[in-house]
Motif scaffolding. Structure first.
Motif, short mmCIF file in Angstrom:
data_model
loop_
_atom_site.label_atom_id
_atom_site.label_comp_id
_atom_site.label_asym_id
_atom_site.label_seq_id
_atom_site.Cartn_x
_atom_site.Cartn_y
_atom_site.Cartn_z
N THR A 113 16.55 3.94 7.62
CA THR A 113 17.27 5.01 8.31
C THR A 113 16.23 5.81 9.09
N ILE A 114 16.65 6.87 9.74
CA ILE A 114 15.71 7.63 10.57
C ILE A 114 14.58 8.23 9.73
N ASP A 115 14.84 8.50 8.44
CA ASP A 115 13.81 9.18 7.64
C ASP A 115 13.59 8.58 6.26
N GLN A 116 14.08 7.36 6.03
CA GLN A 116 13.94 6.76 4.70
C GLN A 116 13.92 5.24 4.79
N LEU A 117 13.11 4.62 3.94
CA LEU A 117 13.10 3.16 3.81
C LEU A 117 13.66 2.80 2.45
N TYR A 118 14.64 1.92 2.44
CA TYR A 118 15.22 1.38 1.22
C TYR A 118 14.87 -0.11 1.13
N ILE A 119 14.46 -0.55 -0.05
CA ILE A 119 14.12 -1.97 -0.24
C ILE A 119 14.94 -2.55 -1.38
N TYR A 120 15.57 -3.67 -1.09
CA TYR A 120 16.32 -4.42 -2.10
C TYR A 120 15.53 -5.66 -2.50
N ASN A 121 15.48 -5.95 -3.80
CA ASN A 121 14.84 -7.16 -4.34
C ASN A 121 13.35 -7.20 -3.99
N LEU A 122 12.67 -6.08 -4.21
CA LEU A 122 11.25 -5.94 -3.85
C LEU A 122 10.41 -7.05 -4.49
N SER A 123 9.69 -7.78 -3.65
CA SER A 123 8.83 -8.86 -4.13
C SER A 123 7.44 -8.31 -4.48
N ALA A 124 6.71 -9.05 -5.29
CA ALA A 124 5.36 -8.62 -5.67
C ALA A 124 4.44 -8.56 -4.45
N SER A 125 4.57 -9.53 -3.56
CA SER A 125 3.72 -9.56 -2.37
C SER A 125 4.02 -8.38 -1.45
#
Length: 277
Positions: A113-125
């Motif tokens: 979004t304009i001011d936030q990062l959301y991550i789904y299924n975050l990988s180790a790398s």
């Protein structure tokens, strides 16, 4: 030709491989900006994640200095982080991209979004890569992004260290939304990125120039990877760093002698901005 702006990619261009900045680059940027020159990070990242970098470069909270974020979906003036221009994508399109790109359980997804990062299924790398660059984010636990329905989504990207998987993601998304609906690019040998059609680093650089009364031929653009090609072609002087991938070097007017780890940005500023001053 008196160049007035340098728009620069960050990872593998301005930054060393470990995410630090070569001192030569820092010094050259400070000297040029003190003379009224504009150094504009042009990145796929959020502008919030580059605030420590701006402090290091002497550009933090500066009026009339800018950051281009999200592959051109937003332009931010550094003073008070004012949104200068925003080109968000429709939620329906963002949701279609998100669903289609999750081609297997190894893929993780970033929603900006304009001011936030959301991550789904975050990988180790990916977690390691984010930590090295001090990028803030929030993990989401399931493959639903309806909670973002009323927020401006700037871009959606997917991470995989496997090039065949990244190609598979690109094809799956294009099949789902149509080739004319999105700009699809690759970056950092790990990401495939999607913006709405017409949004790219080059278009944003030209829009910023237009707003400031600066012509395309007065703009320098430098990068190393696929998502930098649009700005390299759009600028009056398009440059690839020495470590740029083959397609970037082919698109560029000039290839630096130095790599990102050797101060390529300083080489450009010394040659095209400060020389003769």
């Amino acid at each position: 030709m008196a160049y007035k702006i340098l728009v620069s990619d960050l990872d593998e261009t301005l930054l060393n491989d470990d995410g630090t900045v070569n001192e030569k680059n820092v010094n050259a940027i400070k000297v040029a900006s003190a003379q009224g020159f504009k150094f504009v990070p042009n990145t796929g990242r959020s502008y919030l994640s580059v605030q420590p970098l701006l402090k290091e470069l002497g550009l933090y909270n500066k009026a009339d200095q800018f950051v281009i974020s999200y592959n051109g979906a937003a332009i931010i003036e550094n003073e008070n982080n004012q949104v200068f221009l925003s080109r968000a994508m429709d939620f329906k399109l963002a949701n279609q991209i998100f669903k289609a790109g999750l081609v297997d359980e190894t893929v993780d997804a970033h929603i900006y979004t304009i001011d936030q990062l959301y991550i789904y299924n975050l990988s180790a790398s990916d977690e390691k890569y984010m930590a090295e660059r001090a990028v803030p984010f929030e993990v989401i636990d399931n493959a639903e992004i309806d909670f973002l329905m009323n927020k401006p989504i700037m871009k959606v990207i997917f991470e995989s260290p496997n090039s065949a998987t990244r190609e598979k993601i690109k094809l799956a998304v294009i099949e789902a939304v149509g080739e004319t609906a999105v700009e699809a690019t690759f970056s950092s040998q790990r990401y495939v990125e999607f913006n709405q059609a017409g949004v790219d680093k080059g278009a944003a650089a030209l829009l910023l120039g237009e707003k400031l009364g600066i012509k395309a031929e007065e703009i320098i653009a430098v990068g190393d990877n696929n998502n930098d090609i649009a700005m390299i072609r759009a600028a009056g002087l398009g440059i690839s760093v020495a470590n740029g991938i083959e397609t970037v070097q082919e698109a560029a007017d000039v290839v630096t002698k130095r790599t990102n780890n050797e101060g390529a940005i300083a080489e450009i500023i010394e040659r095209y901005v400060l020389e003769g001053n």
